[in-house]
Write a protein that holds these residues in place. Structure first.
Motif, short mmCIF file in Angstrom:
data_model
loop_
_atom_site.label_atom_id
_atom_site.label_comp_id
_atom_site.label_asym_id
_atom_site.label_seq_id
_atom_site.Cartn_x
_atom_site.Cartn_y
_atom_site.Cartn_z
N ALA A 1 78.78 59.32 18.65
CA ALA A 1 77.64 60.78 18.16
C ALA A 1 78.34 60.59 16.78
O ALA A 1 76.72 60.72 15.76
N GLU A 2 79.42 60.92 16.06
CA GLU A 2 79.25 60.92 14.31
C GLU A 2 79.22 59.55 13.91
O GLU A 2 78.48 59.87 12.99
N ILE A 3 78.37 58.19 14.31
CA ILE A 3 78.35 56.95 13.79
C ILE A 3 76.81 57.69 14.19
O ILE A 3 75.57 57.36 12.73
N ARG A 4 76.05 57.54 14.76
CA ARG A 4 74.98 57.89 14.54
C ARG A 4 74.58 59.11 14.11
O ARG A 4 73.28 58.69 12.96
N SER A 5 74.97 59.41 13.98
CA SER A 5 74.78 61.22 12.98
C SER A 5 75.01 60.32 11.41
O SER A 5 73.73 60.77 10.51
N LYS A 6 76.23 59.77 11.42
CA LYS A 6 76.17 59.25 9.90
C LYS A 6 74.73 58.40 9.44
O LYS A 6 74.51 58.57 8.14
N PRO B 1 89.24 50.48 11.42
CA PRO B 1 90.83 50.55 12.56
C PRO B 1 90.08 51.50 13.60
O PRO B 1 89.82 52.92 13.22
N ARG B 2 91.12 50.78 15.22
CA ARG B 2 90.84 52.25 16.08
C ARG B 2 90.26 54.02 15.64
O ARG B 2 90.15 54.50 15.66
N LYS B 3 92.01 53.68 14.75
CA LYS B 3 92.58 55.35 14.53
C LYS B 3 91.79 55.46 13.38
O LYS B 3 91.54 56.93 13.69
N GLN B 4 91.05 54.75 12.63
CA GLN B 4 89.29 55.69 11.33
C GLN B 4 88.60 55.32 12.08
O GLN B 4 87.41 55.98 11.43
N ARG B 5 88.17 54.98 13.12
CA ARG B 5 87.60 54.75 13.38
C ARG B 5 86.13 56.29 14.15
O ARG B 5 86.56 57.14 14.75
N PRO B 6 84.86 56.48 13.50
CA PRO B 6 84.12 57.42 14.02
C PRO B 6 83.78 57.36 15.39
O PRO B 6 84.07 56.62 16.09
N SER B 7 83.77 58.01 16.27
CA SER B 7 83.40 58.22 17.56
C SER B 7 81.75 57.71 17.33
O SER B 7 80.96 58.18 16.41
N LEU C 1 71.51 49.68 0.49
CA LEU C 1 72.34 50.45 -0.37
C LEU C 1 73.32 51.57 0.91
O LEU C 1 74.25 51.91 0.31
N ALA C 2 72.21 51.47 1.54
CA ALA C 2 72.73 52.69 2.63
C ALA C 2 74.11 52.18 3.38
O ALA C 2 75.11 53.15 3.94
N ARG C 3 73.84 50.79 3.82
CA ARG C 3 75.04 50.32 4.31
C ARG C 3 76.08 50.34 3.52
O ARG C 3 77.48 50.83 3.81
N ALA C 4 76.06 50.02 2.03
CA ALA C 4 77.55 50.02 1.13
C ALA C 4 77.93 51.05 1.39
O ALA C 4 79.19 51.59 1.12
N LEU C 5 76.82 52.69 1.29
CA LEU C 5 77.51 53.89 1.06
C LEU C 5 78.31 54.57 2.15
O LEU C 5 79.07 55.32 2.22
N ALA C 6 77.91 53.68 3.80
CA ALA C 6 78.11 54.53 4.75
C ALA C 6 80.23 54.35 5.47
O ALA C 6 79.92 55.74 5.48
N LEU D 1 81.19 51.08 10.02
CA LEU D 1 81.75 52.31 10.29
C LEU D 1 82.74 51.66 11.65
O LEU D 1 83.67 51.81 11.78
N ARG D 2 81.93 50.86 12.12
CA ARG D 2 82.61 49.76 13.70
C ARG D 2 83.54 49.03 13.36
O ARG D 2 83.75 48.66 14.57
N VAL D 3 83.75 48.42 12.05
CA VAL D 3 84.81 47.45 12.45
C VAL D 3 86.03 48.14 11.58
O VAL D 3 87.07 47.42 10.82
#
Ligand SMILES: Nc1ncnc2c1ncn2[C@@H]1O[C@H](COP(=O)(O)OP(=O)(O)O)[C@@H](O)[C@H]1O
Ligand SMILES: [Mg+2]
Length: 356
Positions: free
Chosen positions: A111-116, A103-109, A147-152, A99-101
């Motif tokens: 807080a969204e990353i934490r919740s996901k 592109p900026r426009k698609q990157r979640p905030s 697997l969780a990482r692949a699903l992120a 999620l962090r890598v």
């Protein structure tokens, strides 16, 4: 997302790794790709993922030719046999990575990353491990995190290349059940590579059997098990006894017996082989006039509910393996060296096409 593989060929130098492979993977299905080591499973998976180019043929993702699409654009999640977690990152950061890598426009905030990430950790039932590092996890836990990482990144296809291959038998069994339940929740189109027939038959909606770069058979687990299309499939899906003989007008003559081979009613005098599973062999103590194949009991061991018998045919050096209920075995009070009589209850006949 549905996947269609059309006439894929792949060579490595002179070596043919994939030989005209065509397959359909339905949307939402979990398919096991099963076959011996070196038969081309990983190569096929890498071609679907876009990590490898085919020499010819096409991969269609949801009906669209994916040839021009880079691996990143194919929205494919990949889990490998060898833990590919980043050692220097916590479990949380490993899962957040994709999620962090973005592109900026698609990157979640943040807080969204934490919740996901927390949601995914709950999904793989490891939320209590968020702050650990990969070296502090067991092998099974690492694969669940992988697997969780692949699903992120919400892949449309999940490709699992022997994800439990490096784990011990007990953990593997737990994890394949866990994976099945997870798939029932998510319904992501998934291809699960394994060389373990039990794993494939238990976990998958559909099994594809490969051998030497070719597809031997594809079908539901009970279909491929009960109606194997080739001697290879029969032999790969379980233990088997072979009775070599000749087939003529619907009858296999082998081991001094005549067996019905109704699928070969029109065959005229050809070489044939009867395939019999060990649990389809009936065993009795020899008595004069008994019908069946005479054998000597070489070894027997009863552990749990089944007894396994190693029998040597009296008419030749062939060994027959039979599995009977342990209770029946005890009632018979068989002794090693004793003469017994066996009868195949169910026999599947393949004709040697070259001898026709
Ligand atoms: N990059 C490569 N270069 C040369 N040969 C390869 C390469 N990748 C795979 N192969 C060969 O292709 C065959 C199929 O490999 P693979 O797809 O990894 O089989 P599987 O995953 O079923 O064990 C093997 O014989 C392997 O040695
Ligand atoms: Mg492989």
């Amino acid at each position: 997302m549905g996947i269609e593989v059309r006439n894929i060929n792949k060579h490595f130098g002179e070596f043919v790794a994939l030989d005209d492979v065509s397959l359909d993977f339905s949307s939402g299905e979990l398919t096991a790709l099963l076959g011996p080591s070196g038969c081309g499973k990983t190569t096929l998976l890498r071609i679907i993922a876009g990590l490898e180019h085919a020499d010819s043929g096409r991969v269609l993702l949801d009906g669209e030719d994916a040839s021009g699409r880079h691996a990143r654009e194919r929205q494919v999640g990949f889990v490998f046999q060898h833990y590919a977690l980043f050692r220097h990152m916590s479990v949380f950061e490993n899962i957040a990575f994709g999620l962090r890598v973005k592109p900026r426009k698609q990157r979640p905030s943040e807080a969204e990353i934490r919740s996901k990430v927390m949601q995914l950790l709950e999904l793989v039932q490891l939320d209590w491990l968020a702050d650990r590092f990969p070296s502090q996890l067991s092998g099974g836990q690492r694969q669940r995190i992988a697997l969780a990482r692949a699903l992120a990144v919400e892949p449309r296809v999940l490709l699992l290349d022997e994800p439990f291959g490096a784990l011990d038998a007990k953990v593997r069994k737990e994890l394949r059940r866990w994976l099945r339940r997870l798939h029932d929740e998510l319904h992501v189109t998934s291809i699960f590579v394994t060389h373990d027939q039990e794993e494939a038959l238990e976990v998958a909606d559909r099994v594809v059997l490969m051998n030497k770069g070719k597809v031997e058979q594809a079908g539901a687990p009970d279909e491929v098990y009960s109606h194997p299309a080739s001697p290879f499939v029969y032999g790969f899906l379980g233990n088997v006894n072979l009775f070599h003989g000749r087939v003529h007008e619907g009858v296999l003559e082998a081991a001094g017996q005549a067996f019905a081979a109704p699928d070969h009613a029109r065959t005229q005098d050809a070489k044939g082989i009867g395939f019999v599973r060990p649990h389809d062999i009936e065993v009795d103590r020899y008595a004069p006039g008994a019908e069946g194949i005479l054998v000597q009991l070489r070894r027997a061991h009863a552990i749990g509910p089944l007894a396994q018998l190693e029998l040597e045919r009296e008419d030749g050096p062939d060994t027959i393996e039979a599995v009977i209920p342990a209770e029946h075995f005890r009632q018979l009070q068989l002794k090693e060296g004793e003469t017994l009589v066996v009868r195949p209850k169910r026999l599947h006949v393949f004709v040697d096409r070259q001898s026709l």
